[in-house]
Design an enzyme around this catalytic site. Structure first.
Site, short mmCIF file in Angstrom:
data_model
loop_
_atom_site.label_atom_id
_atom_site.label_comp_id
_atom_site.label_asym_id
_atom_site.label_seq_id
_atom_site.Cartn_x
_atom_site.Cartn_y
_atom_site.Cartn_z
N GLY A 67 1.02 -1.32 0.09
CA GLY A 67 -0.03 -0.05 0.09
C GLY A 67 0.78 1.33 0.11
O GLY A 67 1.58 1.22 -0.83
N SER A 69 3.44 3.09 2.60
CA SER A 69 3.82 2.81 3.76
C SER A 69 3.80 4.18 4.88
O SER A 69 3.68 4.03 6.11
CB SER A 69 5.55 2.61 3.97
OG SER A 69 5.99 3.38 3.32
N CYS A 100 5.93 -5.34 0.30
CA CYS A 100 6.14 -4.16 -0.45
C CYS A 100 6.19 -2.86 0.73
O CYS A 100 6.98 -2.97 1.73
CB CYS A 100 4.96 -3.86 -1.19
SG CYS A 100 5.53 -2.68 -2.60
N HIS A 206 4.28 -8.35 -5.19
CA HIS A 206 3.14 -8.37 -4.54
C HIS A 206 2.71 -9.91 -4.99
O HIS A 206 2.06 -10.23 -5.83
CB HIS A 206 2.07 -7.61 -5.40
CG HIS A 206 2.20 -6.13 -4.77
ND1 HIS A 206 1.42 -5.46 -3.68
CD2 HIS A 206 2.93 -5.12 -5.01
CE1 HIS A 206 1.63 -4.37 -3.46
NE2 HIS A 206 2.51 -4.01 -3.99
N GLU A 208 0.33 -11.70 -3.56
CA GLU A 208 -1.10 -11.56 -3.72
C GLU A 208 -1.72 -11.34 -4.96
O GLU A 208 -2.94 -11.46 -5.12
CB GLU A 208 -1.68 -10.89 -2.42
CG GLU A 208 -1.69 -9.19 -2.73
CD GLU A 208 -0.38 -8.56 -2.68
OE1 GLU A 208 0.50 -9.31 -2.62
OE2 GLU A 208 -0.60 -7.32 -2.81
N1 GLN Z 1 7.12 2.54 -2.24
C1 GLN Z 1 5.89 2.50 -1.48
C2 GLN Z 1 5.95 3.10 0.01
O1 GLN Z 1 6.73 3.65 0.12
C3 GLN Z 1 5.19 1.03 -1.42
C4 GLN Z 1 4.45 0.41 -2.69
C5 GLN Z 1 3.68 -0.71 -2.38
O2 GLN Z 1 3.34 -1.08 -1.35
N2 GLN Z 1 3.20 -0.98 -3.51
O3 GLN Z 1 5.08 3.00 0.68
#
Ligand code: GLN
Length: 230
Positions: A67, A69, A100, A206, A208
């Site tokens: 998502g 962060s 991620c 990812h 999922e």
């Molecule tokens: N680079 C994103 C971040 O800093 C993470 C991206 C992702 O979870 N798809 O949160």
């Protein structure tokens, strides 16, 4: 049916929490159910984690999804969830998997950190680069190389299609306890995109969003192994 390659006959009731703050948690639910079915010896209970009192000892595993962060860490701070989560994750009877944004939140060190932003949970001895592969437009799919035997036994192929969305990467491991699970070849360097430190796993891509749910099987198997060893 027992998992292939083992003589396992026991069945396990596993309780897995999903941090359902933001991001791809629904897809993780589906993949975990499918993985449990394929393993055949797992009775899986999924719990949503949205408040500090959802973080209980009843959970065997926890997924921190991808998502954003910064958004997730702000939510955790506002809702006083950081400390209970950190305590829960530290307990070596519990298995945590961050994908991620989850990888970023679990890492002890992060580059370009926003003030009051990431590294909220700061548990894995890794240094990550938050947007290692560039911005959203640089999202891509690529084959990653699996490094660990156990992982290869579960995933069967030497490579796996990783989906990378503004993905981070581990630029440094800070302890020999951190095992590299997978890498991605980029130009002439091998970039670390999945790692494990004991009972904590992180992946930059990812899993999922891929049909193949073998990473979810690997996560559930890790929970079973830890249950058996305690
Ligand atoms: N680079 C994103 C971040 O800093 C993470 C991206 C992702 O979870 N798809 O949160």
């Amino acid at each position: 049916m027992p998992p292939s390659g083992s003589n396992e006959t026991n069945s396990y009731t596993l309780t897995v929490g999903l941090l359902e703050v933001q991001g791809a948690f629904l897809e993780h639910r589906v993949a975990l159910q499918k993985a449990a079915q394929l393993l055949g010896n797992v009775d899986l209970r999924l719990m949503e984690i949205r408040t500090a009192n959802h973080v209980t000892d009843e959970l065997d595993g926890l997924v921190i999804p991808g998502g954003e962060s910064t958004t997730i860490s702000i939510y955790l701070k506002r809702n006083e969830m950081e400390e209970p989560l950190r305590r829960w994750i530290h307990n070596d009877r519990h298995v945590t998997w961050g994908t991620c944004a989850g990888m970023i939140l679990l890492s002890k060190m992060t580059d370009n950190q926003k003030i009051g932003g990431q590294s909220t949970l700061a548990i894995m001895e890794t240094e990550v680069s938050r947007n290692y592969f560039g911005r959203q437009v640089h999202s891509f799919e690529s084959h990653i190389h699996l490094k660990e035997k156990e992982l290869k036994d579960t995933i069967k192929n030497e490579t796996y299609p990783g989906i990378f969305i503004r993905a981070p990467a581990i630029v440094k491991t800070l302890s020999p306890e951190v095992k590299i699970l997978a890498t991605l070849q980029k130009s002439d360097s091998e970039v670390i995109v999945a790692a494990q430190q004991g009972h904590v796993i992180s992946t930059a891509f990812h899993p999922e969003l891929t049909e193949d749910c073998s990473w979810h099987m690997y996560f559930l198997k890790t929970i079973i192994d830890i249950k058996k060893s305690k």
